[in-house]
Design a protein around this motif. Sequence first.
Motif, PDB file in Angstrom:
ATOM      1  N   VAL A  79       0.835  -1.195   0.000  1.00  0.00           N
ATOM      2  CA  VAL A  79       0.000   0.000   0.000  1.00  0.00           C
ATOM      3  C   VAL A  79       0.873   1.250   0.000  1.00  0.00           C
ATOM      4  O   VAL A  79       0.397   2.358   0.086  1.00  0.00           O
ATOM      5  N   ASP A  80       2.204   1.041  -0.063  1.00  0.00           N
ATOM      6  CA  ASP A  80       3.118   2.191  -0.118  1.00  0.00           C
ATOM      7  C   ASP A  80       3.734   2.277  -1.518  1.00  0.00           C
ATOM      8  O   ASP A  80       3.302   1.591  -2.429  1.00  0.00           O
ATOM      9  N   ASP A  81       4.736   3.103  -1.679  1.00  0.00           N
ATOM     10  CA  ASP A  81       5.325   3.268  -3.008  1.00  0.00           C
ATOM     11  C   ASP A  81       6.418   2.241  -3.269  1.00  0.00           C
ATOM     12  O   ASP A  81       7.529   2.582  -3.661  1.00  0.00           O
ATOM     13  N   VAL A  82       6.086   1.001  -3.032  1.00  0.00           N
ATOM     14  CA  VAL A  82       7.022  -0.081  -3.300  1.00  0.00           C
ATOM     15  C   VAL A  82       6.431  -0.930  -4.421  1.00  0.00           C
ATOM     16  O   VAL A  82       5.238  -1.229  -4.418  1.00  0.00           O
ATOM     17  N   ILE A  83       7.261  -1.276  -5.405  1.00  0.00           N
ATOM     18  CA  ILE A  83       6.797  -2.109  -6.518  1.00  0.00           C
ATOM     19  C   ILE A  83       7.445  -3.475  -6.374  1.00  0.00           C
ATOM     20  O   ILE A  83       8.627  -3.574  -6.043  1.00  0.00           O
ATOM     21  N   ASN A  84       6.677  -4.522  -6.592  1.00  0.00           N
ATOM     22  CA  ASN A  84       7.201  -5.879  -6.463  1.00  0.00           C
ATOM     23  C   ASN A  84       7.280  -6.510  -7.860  1.00  0.00           C
ATOM     24  O   ASN A  84       6.288  -6.958  -8.412  1.00  0.00           O
ATOM     25  N   VAL A  85       8.487  -6.533  -8.413  1.00  0.00           N
ATOM     26  CA  VAL A  85       8.694  -7.060  -9.765  1.00  0.00           C
ATOM     27  C   VAL A  85       9.324  -8.445  -9.639  1.00  0.00           C
ATOM     28  O   VAL A  85      10.442  -8.565  -9.148  1.00  0.00           O
ATOM     29  N   PRO A 144      -0.072  -4.085 -13.402  1.00  0.00           N
ATOM     30  CA  PRO A 144      -0.149  -5.547 -13.394  1.00  0.00           C
ATOM     31  C   PRO A 144       0.546  -6.144 -14.617  1.00  0.00           C
ATOM     32  O   PRO A 144       0.306  -5.710 -15.742  1.00  0.00           O
ATOM     33  N   HIS A 145       1.436  -7.104 -14.373  1.00  0.00           N
ATOM     34  CA  HIS A 145       2.192  -7.735 -15.450  1.00  0.00           C
ATOM     35  C   HIS A 145       1.930  -9.238 -15.382  1.00  0.00           C
ATOM     36  O   HIS A 145       1.994  -9.827 -14.303  1.00  0.00           O
ATOM     37  N   PRO A 146       1.633  -9.870 -16.543  1.00  0.00           N
ATOM     38  CA  PRO A 146       1.185 -11.269 -16.512  1.00  0.00           C
ATOM     39  C   PRO A 146       2.204 -12.249 -15.926  1.00  0.00           C
ATOM     40  O   PRO A 146       1.826 -13.260 -15.349  1.00  0.00           O
ATOM     41  N   ILE A 147       3.486 -11.985 -16.051  1.00  0.00           N
ATOM     42  CA  ILE A 147       4.475 -12.930 -15.514  1.00  0.00           C
ATOM     43  C   ILE A 147       5.192 -12.375 -14.292  1.00  0.00           C
ATOM     44  O   ILE A 147       5.346 -13.043 -13.278  1.00  0.00           O
ATOM     45  N   LYS A 148       5.566 -11.094 -14.360  1.00  0.00           N
ATOM     46  CA  LYS A 148       6.339 -10.518 -13.257  1.00  0.00           C
ATOM     47  C   LYS A 148       5.485 -10.098 -12.054  1.00  0.00           C
ATOM     48  O   LYS A 148       6.024  -9.637 -11.057  1.00  0.00           O
ATOM     49  N   GLY A 149       4.185 -10.200 -12.155  1.00  0.00           N
ATOM     50  CA  GLY A 149       3.344  -9.711 -11.062  1.00  0.00           C
ATOM     51  C   GLY A 149       3.093  -8.229 -11.244  1.00  0.00           C
ATOM     52  O   GLY A 149       1.991  -7.798 -11.518  1.00  0.00           O
ATOM     53  N   GLN A 150       4.154  -7.448 -11.098  1.00  0.00           N
ATOM     54  CA  GLN A 150       4.068  -6.035 -11.432  1.00  0.00           C
ATOM     55  C   GLN A 150       5.199  -5.685 -12.393  1.00  0.00           C
ATOM     56  O   GLN A 150       6.288  -6.260 -12.315  1.00  0.00           O
ATOM     57  N   GLY A 151       4.916  -4.750 -13.280  1.00  0.00           N
ATOM     58  CA  GLY A 151       5.951  -4.234 -14.157  1.00  0.00           C
ATOM     59  C   GLY A 151       6.188  -2.773 -13.805  1.00  0.00           C
ATOM     60  O   GLY A 151       5.382  -2.154 -13.105  1.00  0.00           O
ATOM     61  N   ILE A 152       7.294  -2.227 -14.285  1.00  0.00           N
ATOM     62  CA  ILE A 152       7.633  -0.839 -13.987  1.00  0.00           C
ATOM     63  C   ILE A 152       7.228   0.039 -15.164  1.00  0.00           C
ATOM     64  O   ILE A 152       7.627  -0.208 -16.300  1.00  0.00           O
ATOM     65  N   TYR A 153       6.411   1.051 -14.894  1.00  0.00           N
ATOM     66  CA  TYR A 153       5.945   1.983 -15.919  1.00  0.00           C
ATOM     67  C   TYR A 153       6.496   3.352 -15.558  1.00  0.00           C
ATOM     68  O   TYR A 153       6.226   3.849 -14.472  1.00  0.00           O
TER      69      TYR A 153
END
Length: 655
Positions: free
Chosen positions: A522-528, A557-566
Amino acid sequence: MAKFTFVKNNQTTNLHTLKEQQMKTIRTFEDYREAYDHSTRDPEGFWEEIAQEYQWQQPWDKVLDWNFDEPSIKWYSGAKLNITENMLDRHLKERGNKLALIWEPNDPKEKFVRLTYKELHEQVCRFANVLKKNGVSKGDRVCIYMPMIPELAVAVIACARIGAVHSVVFAGFSAHALADRINDAQCKLVITSDGLFRGAKEIPVKRVVDEALESCECVERVIVKERVGWLPNMVEDRDVWWDDEIKEADRDCPPEPMDAEDMLFILYTSGSTGKPKGVVHTCGGYMVYTGYTFRNVFDYRESDIYWCTADIGWITGHSYIVYGPLLNGATTMMFEGVPTWPDPGRFWQVVDKYGVNQFYTAPTAIRSLMAHKIDHVLSYSLDSLRVIGSVGEPINAEAWNWYHIHVGKERCPLVDTWWQTETGGVMISGIGNATPLKPTFAGYPMPGVQPVLLDGDGNEIQEDDVEGYLAIKHPWPSMLRTTYGDHERCQKTYFSAFKGYYFTGDGARRDKDGMYRIIGRVDDVINVSGHRFGTAEIENAINQNEKVVESAVVGYPHPIKGQGIYAYVICQDGGADEEILKAEITETVVEEIGKIARPEKIQFVRGLPKTRSGKIMRRILRKVAEGEISNLGDTSTLLDPKVVEEIISGADHVE
Ligand code: WT7
């Protein structure tokens, strides 16, 4: 392929130790409830009993002393121990010839390595003496930047043997990122290799170290293990070869007596602000908790072969490849390769080759394998598997089902283990066959863990079937103690959002049965792909490119990585080719952090949506990246609402 066949050796069991451990082993839901109840009624009594299975050089005066305000957390204070005595020496009599470590190389044609407890003990002692000879003593920090080879585990344990503090840096980080971590911890020595194999690639690890050390004055020595057979540049009076050093080293090295609260290791992880911080774990509590959770979560039995596919560069590898398994006298595997090379059946081939009983991996690996033909799984028997596990990010229903059906054959419990670098060990998870399974739910808290869901005002939500901020109310033995060199940062990051609680940064749902499902950060952390990055960290990296004026990064939302970086980037005018510019910005991120942080998508914009006070409204950027433009919410506080229209029209939509 299976040119080298693997034969399990005779493994002896010690009835006495086993019996003692069984008392603290959870096999049924009833056992779980009893243990959980005991742990909340009397946390100190509960953790005192569990601690008694280890060898302590001196007992504790007090089990627990704590307050979450400073924070100050002390487990087993007054006690002395050495964790490696409990991982190695303690097992020598009964399990000396049992396999401690099996190493499977990147290339299936290369021979595996097996080390018994006796052999691992000897290697650790020898290398510990090498460290001493090279000037390392108790309390000194040692940076380890190595591929997944047996010497990595040996190096980690050898540090702990002499009371040096290891700081393992994942060998995919760039020279820049490595230098930052070495300087922050003021490491005296670096352990590395000439290069590494990863699938079909060879990577020059030592060159990265050399570049990093150009800006690290604290490092006096570098020890280099040969892996790929390159001849790296060896700096005189600084660099020495592992093999030369260890040949001459004595095999006797008594374990250094450590206070329970002495530092065991530092591990860097990203947060929502600033540079990555060094999470500090200490000796006593970390030992007790990782040992206990390993045995129970994976239902480990004496002759089992356990495999966690993580890299030791992350907390999963620390706690559940090295420390937890060896504390239990288990046989633990290390895998140098990747899931899809030479083909997407690699994991399952290894499971069959060794008769792996527990298999622990990340959802991103599962999703990448799901994209290939199912025959890659079905052509292996996987009969040996008893428990399968997941870690690192929320596991979506499709991946959960595929893993459960095709790998676990609907026969193995799938333990979805939620935890963090900061928690040291598994916090909310299925426990072997003891607790019920529910797809996409991590499940119940481990004994000793008291999770709560908080509303925005910090009130505990009492009902079930609700969502909230996930926080922990009471200390557990393996929680972080501080962030290295900056205690205030630890206080601010984890103990100030909600007074009196450790705040995880995650949101979660609790269902009517009291089971938890982790929703995500819920913070500004991305999980790739299970790796954590702060948006600010990536923005800082992008901004290093001289053509960049400003940037804002969100996850999508990224289909394999869970999250992607935009990444939304404002560049100086100049009419440069967008594709070239994108490549340059990507290169900057690779230099600053590493390949694992490459943005998937870069969109050039002329402005960013900001409030009148100058704050970037990431909520809007996130929606645009997700392609959810119909529901942007309130944009009336924006300084210049036109910016949003422009961004939408230029968006790199995610279908
Ligand atoms: C963050 C911690 C601890 C292992 C590796 C990651 C996410 C971790 C799960 C899970 C849903 C999970 C959380 C957490 N996470 N495991 N089973 N289900 N989310 O460690 O790099 O410290 O990241 O990973 O968001 O806060 P880490």
